[in-house]
Design a protein around this motif. Sequence first.
Motif, PDB file in Angstrom:
ATOM      1  N   LEU A  20      91.267 -62.475 -24.342  1.00 23.21           N
ATOM      2  CA  LEU A  20      91.802 -62.768 -25.673  1.00 23.21           C
ATOM      3  C   LEU A  20      92.120 -64.252 -25.803  1.00 23.21           C
ATOM      4  O   LEU A  20      92.334 -64.752 -26.904  1.00 23.21           O
ATOM      5  CB  LEU A  20      93.090 -61.961 -25.920  1.00 23.21           C
ATOM      6  N   ASP A  21      92.169 -64.938 -24.689  1.00 22.17           N
ATOM      7  CA  ASP A  21      92.530 -66.353 -24.650  1.00 22.17           C
ATOM      8  C   ASP A  21      91.594 -67.035 -23.633  1.00 22.17           C
ATOM      9  O   ASP A  21      90.949 -66.348 -22.828  1.00 22.17           O
ATOM     10  CB  ASP A  21      93.996 -66.463 -24.209  1.00 22.17           C
TER      11      ASP A  21
ATOM     12  N   ARG B  34      85.102 -57.116 -24.216  1.00 24.88           N
ATOM     13  CA  ARG B  34      86.368 -56.432 -24.567  1.00 24.88           C
ATOM     14  C   ARG B  34      86.066 -55.039 -25.094  1.00 24.88           C
ATOM     15  O   ARG B  34      86.733 -54.067 -24.751  1.00 24.88           O
ATOM     16  CB  ARG B  34      87.119 -57.219 -25.644  1.00 24.88           C
TER      17      ARG B  34
ATOM     18  N   TYR C 188      96.534 -61.831 -21.165  1.00 23.00           N
ATOM     19  CA  TYR C 188      95.635 -62.160 -22.293  1.00 23.00           C
ATOM     20  C   TYR C 188      94.383 -62.889 -21.800  1.00 23.00           C
ATOM     21  O   TYR C 188      93.300 -62.702 -22.351  1.00 23.00           O
ATOM     22  CB  TYR C 188      96.355 -63.015 -23.351  1.00 23.00           C
TER      23      TYR C 188
ATOM     24  N   THR D 273      83.820 -60.868 -26.881  1.00 25.13           N
ATOM     25  CA  THR D 273      84.170 -59.740 -27.757  1.00 25.13           C
ATOM     26  C   THR D 273      83.442 -58.480 -27.302  1.00 25.13           C
ATOM     27  O   THR D 273      84.019 -57.391 -27.265  1.00 25.13           O
ATOM     28  CB  THR D 273      83.800 -60.086 -29.220  1.00 25.13           C
TER      29      THR D 273
END
Lengths: 243, 417
Positions: A75-76, A102, A70, A99
């Motif tokens: 995401l983290d 990603r 992650y 974001t």
Amino acid sequence: MSAINNKDNNIIQPENPAGEVALRCEKLVRHLGEGEARVHVLREVSFSARRGSVTAIVGPSGCGKSTLLYLLGLLDRPEGGEIWIGGRDVAQAGDDERTAIRNEHIGFVFQFHFLLPEFTALENVMLPMNRLGRWPVAKRLDWARHLLDAVGLGKKTHRLATQLSGGEQQRVAIARALANQPSIILADEPTGNLDVKNSAIVFDLLTRLAKENGQAITLVTHNPEIADRCDRVRTMRDGVFVD
Amino acid sequence: MQTNLKIALRFLLAKKRSMLMSLVGIAMGVAFIILTQAITSGFQEFFVRTIIGTDGPMRVEDKMFQNMTPAVGAVDAQGRPVGSVTVESNRKYQEGVAEPRLLGEAIKRFPDVTNVSAVLRGNIGIQSATRGDAGQVFGIELDDHLAVSDLAHQITIGGIDDFRRAPSGVLVGSVLANRLGLRPGDSVLISYAGHSTRYKVSAIYETGIRDIDKVRVFMHMQEARILLNRPYGATYLQVGLRDINKAPEMAEQVSLMTDHVAKSWQEREQIWLAVFQFFRVMAAIIVFTIIVVSGLGMFNTLFMIVMEKTKEIAILRSMGFTRGDIGFVFMMQGMMVLVLGVTIGCALGALATWGVSSLPMPNTGLFAADHIVVAWRALHYLGAASASAIVVLIASLLPARRAAELEPAAIIRGASQ
């Protein structure tokens, strides 16, 4: 199953700079929980993944494999250390930048597929492309159809996610992860929820398609057979790599 | 944007039963607000139209006398005056208008004034062949009064020319005429201060306001002067204006220039206007609760959707959808219900207003009209839509913020365990 390399003008031919380091992290630190329940999950972990190569991260439950995944997938946020993607340290980048990275550079495959049940297989695959908006709609549609064809679901493009079996849903999730031609594919136990036959199908698909496109695949798995078939296996224990 | 709208629509349709309840609530709330405002505004406008058509937009009444006296004298230590201020000690009024013709000519010079009619008023007793009642006589110069009122259009039985041709003719209000059993051509005995005179009913008029129609009797000024024993002067001047909304400013100017009390229709009818305003606001508040309850329902449903869709939110975030996108998806669900609810509500409101406007008027004892009076105003639709928009925005904002703030890693970690 070679539709992904179709020479049709409408199909995007991805770059394939195999061997290049797509993802690298240095000395990642992460705790989870609060107060007395606070656990030191990652202890200065360093890792790298190359394009065209499949790396398995194995280890007992709770050793920090998924947490690392992650963090690598932005995401983290780590408490310490660096994450290098595309030649930049993005460990402490802002939410919008993470974001965007990603969306463009990372594809995820999770154990529980996480398809949007109200959308068809085709629409699920198109979601990341629509968000990125890099190509015209017609091109996105062609690419999504080719990806679904490549994972053997060319005839089920208009089925809702709920009308597909577990194996089929995971294949849609793979197509979705490849949609924006990311340089990195991160898979968290992608076969963990499938039977032996479907596990083999999904793993073969994932690794073959990603290798063809020169993507760096990092997968977390408990399945030793899957791990044995990867190019590289890294074992974690108590928040550090032990090999 | 289009993708986010599509996601919002699909999420919404997955909860269509719960959202349908909110939609119905908003549509009904909007429709009821429109309907109640159309009726209350309709009656208010009917009242204003009638009262202006009857009593005019402005009246000039009693003469004012202001006694300005040096009231406060300041002195120094030796008792010598060092200054004084003049204060208005008292204001006296002389009832009525002593010189109506001269004052009328002066008032007509104001550019916004259309015409002036002198009116002589007195309380009378009126007796028909069958029964008697109390009333008020209004002495008028017919042509002047027709120029500042709708009297000609308010005649329901008989004709205004019959009145013009009959020096001893009277116009009787419809309610009073009914009570006394009067028809045009009948004679009535009108008494004032112990003296009675016989008159002939020329026509029956109806303003629509029962309080007026049950007491007023119009007669020619000359006859009124004889009956009321007032050879000169008038009770008030009724003034016609080009723009009735300018009546307060005009009244102020006329007061200053003529030393007479001038009252605009807004000041004269302020109690009635306040009553109408009160009913409009109360009706809006009561009906607004329907929208508030629907908003609470929507808040609940949207929160449920957020709770049920955490995994989908996490995967959308993982594939590159921003917090703004997620917030937008949930705000849009509220907006979709709002747009649909307001559209249906406006259509229902218009339909209900049209339906109610064709219903016969119940006998309220206040107004006389063939049908329930309604006002078609875009402002009512805009107001209902705005009220709904505020409620739905608040109801959507919190779930949308909650959805946008969800951390994808925590959700995926939780789902995988």
